[in-house]
Design a protein around this motif. Structure first.
Motif, PDB file in Angstrom:
ATOM      1  N   SER A 156       0.823  -1.224   0.000  1.00 33.73           N
ATOM      2  CA  SER A 156       0.000   0.000   0.000  1.00 33.73           C
ATOM      3  C   SER A 156       0.847   1.260   0.000  1.00 33.73           C
ATOM      4  O   SER A 156       0.611   2.178  -0.783  1.00 33.73           O
ATOM      5  CB  SER A 156      -0.930   0.008   1.222  1.00 33.73           C
ATOM      6  OG  SER A 156      -1.824  -1.083   1.185  1.00 33.73           O
ATOM      7  N   ILE A 157       1.854   1.321   0.877  1.00 33.00           N
ATOM      8  CA  ILE A 157       2.631   2.559   0.964  1.00 33.00           C
ATOM      9  C   ILE A 157       3.564   2.731  -0.224  1.00 33.00           C
ATOM     10  O   ILE A 157       3.966   3.856  -0.534  1.00 33.00           O
ATOM     11  CB  ILE A 157       3.429   2.652   2.283  1.00 33.00           C
ATOM     12  CG1 ILE A 157       4.498   1.563   2.359  1.00 33.00           C
ATOM     13  CG2 ILE A 157       2.509   2.618   3.487  1.00 33.00           C
ATOM     14  CD1 ILE A 157       5.494   1.798   3.469  1.00 33.00           C
ATOM     15  N   HIS A 158       3.909   1.634  -0.900  1.00 30.41           N
ATOM     16  CA  HIS A 158       4.773   1.766  -2.070  1.00 30.41           C
ATOM     17  C   HIS A 158       3.994   2.048  -3.352  1.00 30.41           C
ATOM     18  O   HIS A 158       4.582   2.147  -4.426  1.00 30.41           O
ATOM     19  CB  HIS A 158       5.645   0.512  -2.233  1.00 30.41           C
ATOM     20  CG  HIS A 158       6.825   0.492  -1.314  1.00 30.41           C
ATOM     21  ND1 HIS A 158       6.811  -0.138  -0.090  1.00 30.41           N
ATOM     22  CD2 HIS A 158       8.054   1.063  -1.431  1.00 30.41           C
ATOM     23  CE1 HIS A 158       7.976   0.021   0.499  1.00 30.41           C
ATOM     24  NE2 HIS A 158       8.754   0.739  -0.290  1.00 30.41           N
ATOM     25  N   ARG A 159       2.676   2.176  -3.227  1.00 34.25           N
ATOM     26  CA  ARG A 159       1.859   2.564  -4.378  1.00 34.25           C
ATOM     27  C   ARG A 159       1.495   4.050  -4.326  1.00 34.25           C
ATOM     28  O   ARG A 159       0.762   4.529  -5.181  1.00 34.25           O
ATOM     29  CB  ARG A 159       0.574   1.732  -4.418  1.00 34.25           C
ATOM     30  CG  ARG A 159       0.774   0.294  -4.830  1.00 34.25           C
ATOM     31  CD  ARG A 159      -0.513  -0.309  -5.377  1.00 34.25           C
ATOM     32  NE  ARG A 159      -1.612  -0.216  -4.410  1.00 34.25           N
ATOM     33  CZ  ARG A 159      -1.945  -1.188  -3.574  1.00 34.25           C
ATOM     34  NH1 ARG A 159      -1.266  -2.310  -3.560  1.00 34.25           N
ATOM     35  NH2 ARG A 159      -2.969  -1.036  -2.743  1.00 34.25           N
ATOM     36  N   THR A 160       1.996   4.735  -3.330  1.00 32.77           N
ATOM     37  CA  THR A 160       1.664   6.149  -3.194  1.00 32.77           C
ATOM     38  C   THR A 160       2.895   6.942  -2.786  1.00 32.77           C
ATOM     39  O   THR A 160       3.830   6.387  -2.198  1.00 32.77           O
ATOM     40  CB  THR A 160       0.547   6.349  -2.141  1.00 32.77           C
ATOM     41  OG1 THR A 160       0.236   7.726  -2.030  1.00 32.77           O
ATOM     42  CG2 THR A 160       0.989   5.836  -0.772  1.00 32.77           C
ATOM     43  N   GLY A 161       2.902   8.206  -3.124  1.00 36.08           N
ATOM     44  CA  GLY A 161       4.047   9.050  -2.790  1.00 36.08           C
ATOM     45  C   GLY A 161       3.982   9.634  -1.390  1.00 36.08           C
ATOM     46  O   GLY A 161       4.969  10.175  -0.881  1.00 36.08           O
ATOM     47  N   LYS A 162       2.822   9.513  -0.743  1.00 37.59           N
ATOM     48  CA  LYS A 162       2.661  10.108   0.582  1.00 37.59           C
ATOM     49  C   LYS A 162       1.622   9.308   1.350  1.00 37.59           C
ATOM     50  O   LYS A 162       0.579   8.934   0.807  1.00 37.59           O
ATOM     51  CB  LYS A 162       2.215  11.565   0.459  1.00 37.59           C
ATOM     52  CG  LYS A 162       2.144  12.315   1.774  1.00 37.59           C
ATOM     53  CD  LYS A 162       1.750  13.773   1.529  1.00 37.59           C
ATOM     54  CE  LYS A 162       1.700  14.553   2.839  1.00 37.59           C
ATOM     55  NZ  LYS A 162       1.313  15.971   2.619  1.00 37.59           N
ATOM     56  N   ALA A 163       1.897   9.034   2.624  1.00 37.74           N
ATOM     57  CA  ALA A 163       0.947   8.252   3.417  1.00 37.74           C
ATOM     58  C   ALA A 163       1.141   8.522   4.900  1.00 37.74           C
ATOM     59  O   ALA A 163       2.265   8.752   5.353  1.00 37.74           O
ATOM     60  CB  ALA A 163       1.120   6.757   3.142  1.00 37.74           C
ATOM     61  N   ASP A 164       0.041   8.510   5.620  1.00 41.00           N
ATOM     62  CA  ASP A 164       0.088   8.537   7.080  1.00 41.00           C
ATOM     63  C   ASP A 164       0.255   7.085   7.521  1.00 41.00           C
ATOM     64  O   ASP A 164      -0.709   6.340   7.666  1.00 41.00           O
ATOM     65  CB  ASP A 164      -1.221   9.129   7.627  1.00 41.00           C
ATOM     66  CG  ASP A 164      -1.246   9.174   9.149  1.00 41.00           C
ATOM     67  OD1 ASP A 164      -0.367   8.551   9.785  1.00 41.00           O
ATOM     68  OD2 ASP A 164      -2.154   9.819   9.705  1.00 41.00           O
ATOM     69  N   THR A 165       1.499   6.667   7.711  1.00 45.15           N
ATOM     70  CA  THR A 165       1.791   5.246   7.926  1.00 45.15           C
ATOM     71  C   THR A 165       1.145   4.704   9.199  1.00 45.15           C
ATOM     72  O   THR A 165       0.713   3.550   9.236  1.00 45.15           O
ATOM     73  CB  THR A 165       3.306   4.997   7.970  1.00 45.15           C
ATOM     74  OG1 THR A 165       3.892   5.826   8.987  1.00 45.15           O
ATOM     75  CG2 THR A 165       3.939   5.328   6.624  1.00 45.15           C
ATOM     76  N   LYS A 166       1.088   5.522  10.224  1.00 47.65           N
ATOM     77  CA  LYS A 166       0.494   5.065  11.488  1.00 47.65           C
ATOM     78  C   LYS A 166      -0.990   4.737  11.298  1.00 47.65           C
ATOM     79  O   LYS A 166      -1.465   3.659  11.689  1.00 47.65           O
ATOM     80  CB  LYS A 166       0.666   6.128  12.576  1.00 47.65           C
ATOM     81  CG  LYS A 166       0.104   5.716  13.931  1.00 47.65           C
ATOM     82  CD  LYS A 166       0.332   6.813  14.962  1.00 47.65           C
ATOM     83  CE  LYS A 166      -0.262   6.435  16.323  1.00 47.65           C
ATOM     84  NZ  LYS A 166      -0.065   7.508  17.327  1.00 47.65           N
TER      85      LYS A 166
END
Length: 225
Positions: A156-166
């Protein structure tokens, strides 16, 4: 065939996990000769004391065999070019040799060869071996769900340039595990494999387990026929 260094015990400032580090690949040099492979295996096992040797618990032995699987993968490689040598394989396959080698620490015969009471020399009783085998299956569903959570989050996080990981991890945890994560925690902050060379391929651990099981099942069926 090659060389490896063992660095087994913790010390101040040392790498805190367990891993192998390739130092020289087995490949063909410009003069046509093959150079041998060299790697270092680093762990943080229980230290010996003046009264007792380093008595490894079963999980430490499993870790030893896992990492040594990587050592054998590196040393047994016979690539022509360095860029394809050792563990420089498709990430899907990287954990397969190490997870295959782990199986030895769950089988009666190899356990009897590698373990003994440090004072009496007696091997593990059959009942303990049986309990170990059963413990491997305990909570297997929860373990696999956790691997699916980590792999899904990684993708999921590697499909987007920005993410609220928590927040994203907490939601992924709810969706897959169907329970609330521990409040006020941020597991991704300590998830080293996210950027430790795996990138979006953390699923390789679960994929290797599945591939290994498929091969073992196919081999079993061949024997039946």
């Amino acid at each position: 065939m090659g060389y490896f260094f063992l660095d087994l015990y913790p010390r101040d400032g040392k790498f805190g996990h367990a891993a192998i580090f390739p130092l020289q690949p087995s490949c063909v040099r410009s003069d046509g000769e093959r150079q041998v492979a060299v790697c270092a295996m680093m762990c943080n096992f229980t230290k010996p004391t003046k009264d007792k040797p380093a008595l490894l618990d079963h999980s430490e032995v499993e870790t030893y065999f896992h990492e040594f699987g990587h050592v054998m993968h590196h040393i047994c490689s016979r690539a022509t070019f360095a860029m394809f040598a050792g563990t420089r394989v498709e990430r899907d396959f990287l954990e397969a040799p190490s997870q295959m080698l782990e199986n030895w620490v769950w089988e009666k015969e190899p356990l009897a060869l590698m373990s003994a009471h440090y004072e009496t020399g007696k091997t593990l009783p059959d009942e303990i071996v049986e309990k170990l085998a059963k413990s491997r299956k305990a909570n297997a569903g929860g373990f696999n769900l956790r691997q699916i959570i980590l792999s899904t989050f990684d993708q999921s996080i590697h499909r987007t340039g920005k993410a609220d990981t928590k927040s994203l991890f907490a939601q992924t945890y709810r969706d897959i595990m169907d329970i609330e994560p521990i409040p006020n925690t941020n597991m991704p902050a300590n998830f080293g494999h996210l950027a430790g060379g795996y990138d979006a391929q953390y699923y390789g651990y679960l994929w290797s387990e599945f591939s290994q099981w498929t091969c073992m099942t196919a081999d079993s069926k061949r024997k039946e026929y």
